[in-house]
Design a protein around this motif. Structure first.
Motif, PDB file in Angstrom:
ATOM      1  N   SER A 220      17.620 -78.152  46.542  1.00  0.00           N
ATOM      2  CA  SER A 220      19.015 -78.029  45.799  1.00  0.00           C
ATOM      3  C   SER A 220      19.480 -79.600  46.350  1.00  0.00           C
ATOM      4  CB  SER A 220      19.660 -77.075  46.087  1.00  0.00           C
ATOM      5  OG  SER A 220      19.931 -75.715  45.894  1.00  0.00           O
ATOM      6  N   SER A 221      18.188 -80.706  47.535  1.00  0.00           N
ATOM      7  CA  SER A 221      18.796 -81.629  47.892  1.00  0.00           C
ATOM      8  C   SER A 221      18.002 -82.127  46.673  1.00  0.00           C
ATOM      9  CB  SER A 221      17.790 -81.671  48.698  1.00  0.00           C
ATOM     10  OG  SER A 221      17.884 -81.018  49.903  1.00  0.00           O
ATOM     11  N   ARG A 222      18.182 -84.201  47.079  1.00  0.00           N
ATOM     12  CA  ARG A 222      18.348 -85.142  46.581  1.00  0.00           C
ATOM     13  C   ARG A 222      16.835 -85.417  46.754  1.00  0.00           C
ATOM     14  NH1 ARG A 222      21.975 -88.747  44.455  1.00  0.00           N
ATOM     15  NH2 ARG A 222      20.435 -89.614  43.177  1.00  0.00           N
ATOM     16  N   SER A 223      15.597 -85.587  45.641  1.00  0.00           N
ATOM     17  CA  SER A 223      14.772 -85.773  45.137  1.00  0.00           C
ATOM     18  C   SER A 223      14.163 -86.846  46.971  1.00  0.00           C
ATOM     19  CB  SER A 223      14.139 -86.309  44.881  1.00  0.00           C
ATOM     20  OG  SER A 223      14.610 -87.496  44.464  1.00  0.00           O
ATOM     21  N   THR A 225      16.125 -87.386  49.353  1.00  0.00           N
ATOM     22  CA  THR A 225      16.282 -86.896  50.573  1.00  0.00           C
ATOM     23  C   THR A 225      15.310 -85.612  50.837  1.00  0.00           C
ATOM     24  OG1 THR A 225      18.822 -86.646  49.902  1.00  0.00           O
ATOM     25  CG2 THR A 225      17.609 -85.280  51.485  1.00  0.00           C
ATOM     26  N   ARG A 226      15.003 -85.047  49.764  1.00  0.00           N
ATOM     27  CA  ARG A 226      13.622 -83.952  50.361  1.00  0.00           C
ATOM     28  C   ARG A 226      12.370 -84.639  50.966  1.00  0.00           C
ATOM     29  NH1 ARG A 226      14.269 -81.475  45.430  1.00  0.00           N
ATOM     30  NH2 ARG A 226      12.940 -82.787  44.424  1.00  0.00           N
ATOM     31  N   THR A 250      10.904 -77.072  42.459  1.00  0.00           N
ATOM     32  CA  THR A 250      11.576 -78.227  41.824  1.00  0.00           C
ATOM     33  C   THR A 250      11.019 -78.299  39.763  1.00  0.00           C
ATOM     34  OG1 THR A 250      10.209 -80.012  42.458  1.00  0.00           O
ATOM     35  CG2 THR A 250      11.726 -79.566  43.358  1.00  0.00           C
ATOM     36  N   ASP A 318      20.564 -91.427  37.488  1.00  0.00           N
ATOM     37  CA  ASP A 318      19.674 -90.321  39.058  1.00  0.00           C
ATOM     38  C   ASP A 318      20.653 -89.681  38.971  1.00  0.00           C
ATOM     39  OD1 ASP A 318      18.139 -92.338  38.592  1.00  0.00           O
ATOM     40  OD2 ASP A 318      18.101 -93.562  40.025  1.00  0.00           O
ATOM     41  N   GLU A 319      22.248 -89.287  39.298  1.00  0.00           N
ATOM     42  CA  GLU A 319      22.424 -88.115  39.403  1.00  0.00           C
ATOM     43  C   GLU A 319      22.863 -86.821  38.549  1.00  0.00           C
ATOM     44  OE1 GLU A 319      26.362 -87.202  42.251  1.00  0.00           O
ATOM     45  OE2 GLU A 319      26.180 -90.216  41.457  1.00  0.00           O
ATOM     46  N   GLU A 322      18.872 -85.759  38.344  1.00  0.00           N
ATOM     47  CA  GLU A 322      18.731 -84.782  39.174  1.00  0.00           C
ATOM     48  C   GLU A 322      20.216 -83.134  38.694  1.00  0.00           C
ATOM     49  OE1 GLU A 322      16.913 -84.859  41.714  1.00  0.00           O
ATOM     50  OE2 GLU A 322      15.784 -86.902  42.065  1.00  0.00           O
ATOM     51  N   ILE A 323      21.068 -83.422  39.216  1.00  0.00           N
ATOM     52  CA  ILE A 323      22.152 -82.341  38.447  1.00  0.00           C
ATOM     53  C   ILE A 323      21.383 -81.414  37.540  1.00  0.00           C
ATOM     54  CG2 ILE A 323      24.009 -81.529  37.706  1.00  0.00           C
ATOM     55  CD1 ILE A 323      24.962 -83.463  39.040  1.00  0.00           C
TER      56      ILE A 323
END
Length: 349
Positions: A220-223, A225-226, A250, A318-319, A322-323
């Motif tokens: 569930s994290s941003r790519s 951050t992951r 993912t 991007d956001e 991702e969602i």
């Protein structure tokens, strides 16, 4: 069951009911219910009582109708006058409350009172994974291990043998051929001994493995951050990082791990706007492969409609992307968790 058919008014017994002991009454009641087709769980009684009941049923031979009526009427009266019953002792109470109190509380009560689990210990052993069973018999004798492998599921036993050192596996295999002389009492004692090891283990706060928990978080994290966290894990503990990668699922893993036939089921579980946004944002080489996989495994008409919607959607931030991709991934994982689809195994993330 029609008790009215054996009431004193209908029985017209010529002889008075004879006197019978409590043990004989129990045997008469059990025999009566069995004759009426009712299931009587005799196997739940202590073995001593089972033996006594069997002895009584074998010795009674014939009971006259008046005695039968008297015993059944007495039994029925006792049932009617009973308002509420409680399990006998702490062991019975724990059995009744199984699943209703926490495992930690149950374990503490057993340790404090010295009560062992009741019932068939093998029922609990059958539910354990092969890895757990291996750890239980690691320090046990060859004979105990042979009994365990003889009792459990054949596929699980084969898995265990495959994970043992060769010499120990060969010795256990030979010992299985010698288990014909093992008595039921010995098998029961072995089962209870193994279960007692489980009772001595501390109750863990988490039921799933650390890599599974961390993998779920990183899903569930941003790519960005992951990827940063996984790089950090590689430096700290490379083997743990590898296990975490296996637990991660993912959007890019859809093409690798989702069966082609399950794609329509996945799409039905995703909001159409979210699906279009996810496909529109899947432009990187890793995510585009999954988008192409989805298009390739739905009807040509639906694929054409989706492509038109994606083209109309245009560029996605991007956001938002991702969602939307996370929504598709959540749908996949939910379907896999409920067993509606089966994910393929993954070697790497």
């Amino acid at each position: 069951m029609q008790l009215g058919q054996i009431t004193p008014a209908n029985a017209q017994a010529r002889l008075p009911a004879r006197t019978v002991t409590s043990a004989e009454k129990a045997a008469i009641v059990v025999r009566f219910f069995m004759n009426e087709g009712a299931h009587v769980p005799i196997d739940t009684l202590p073995e001593g009582l089972q033996a006594e009941l069997t002895h009584q049923m074998g010795s009674l031979r014939r009971i006259d109708r008046a005695t039968l009526v008297s015993v059944i009427e007495e039994f029925a009266t006792e049932l009617e006058e009973t308002g509420l019953t409680f399990p006998k002792g702490v062991a019975g109470a724990l059995n009744e409350l199984d699943g209703k109190i926490s495992p930690g509380a149950a374990a503490r009560i057993r340790k404090r009172t010295g009560v062992r689990a009741i019932g068939d210990p093998w029922e609990q052993l059958f539910e354990l994974e092969a890895e757990k069973l291996l750890s239980l018999i690691e320090d046990e004798s060859i004979e105990v291990a042979a009994v365990l492998l003889s009792k459990i599921d054949v596929k699980k036993a084969a898995t265990m043998l495959g994970q043992m050192p060769g010499e120990r596996a060969r010795r256990i295999t030979y010992a299985v051929s010698l288990t014909n002389s093992v008595t039921p009492d010995a098998v029961d004692r072995i089962g209870r001994s193994l279960i007692s090891q489980l009772d001595d283990e501390p109750i863990l706060a988490f039921t799933n493995k650390p890599e599974e928990r961390l993998g779920a978080i990183l899903n569930s994290s941003r790519s960005m951050t992951r990827d940063e966290l996984l790089d950090g894990l590689d430096e700290a503990d490379q083997s743990f990082a590898a296990e975490v990668r296996k637990a991660i699922f993912t959007f890019k893993h859809i093409a690798e791990r989702v069966d082609e036939r399950d794609v329509p089921a996945v799409l039905k579980s995703v909001d159409n706007d979210m699906l279009v946004t996810a496909l529109a944002s899947a432009t990187a080489p890793t995510t585009k492969a999954s988008a192409d996989f989805i298009f390739a495994n739905i009807s040509s008409r639906m694929a054409e409609q989706l492509r038109e919607a994606v083209q109309e959607r245009g560029q996605v931030g991007d956001e938002d992307g991702e969602i939307a991709m996370a929504e598709v991934v959540t749908a996949v994982r939910d379907l896999a968790q409920t067993g509606e689809i089966l994910l393929k195994e993954s070697e790497t993330a």
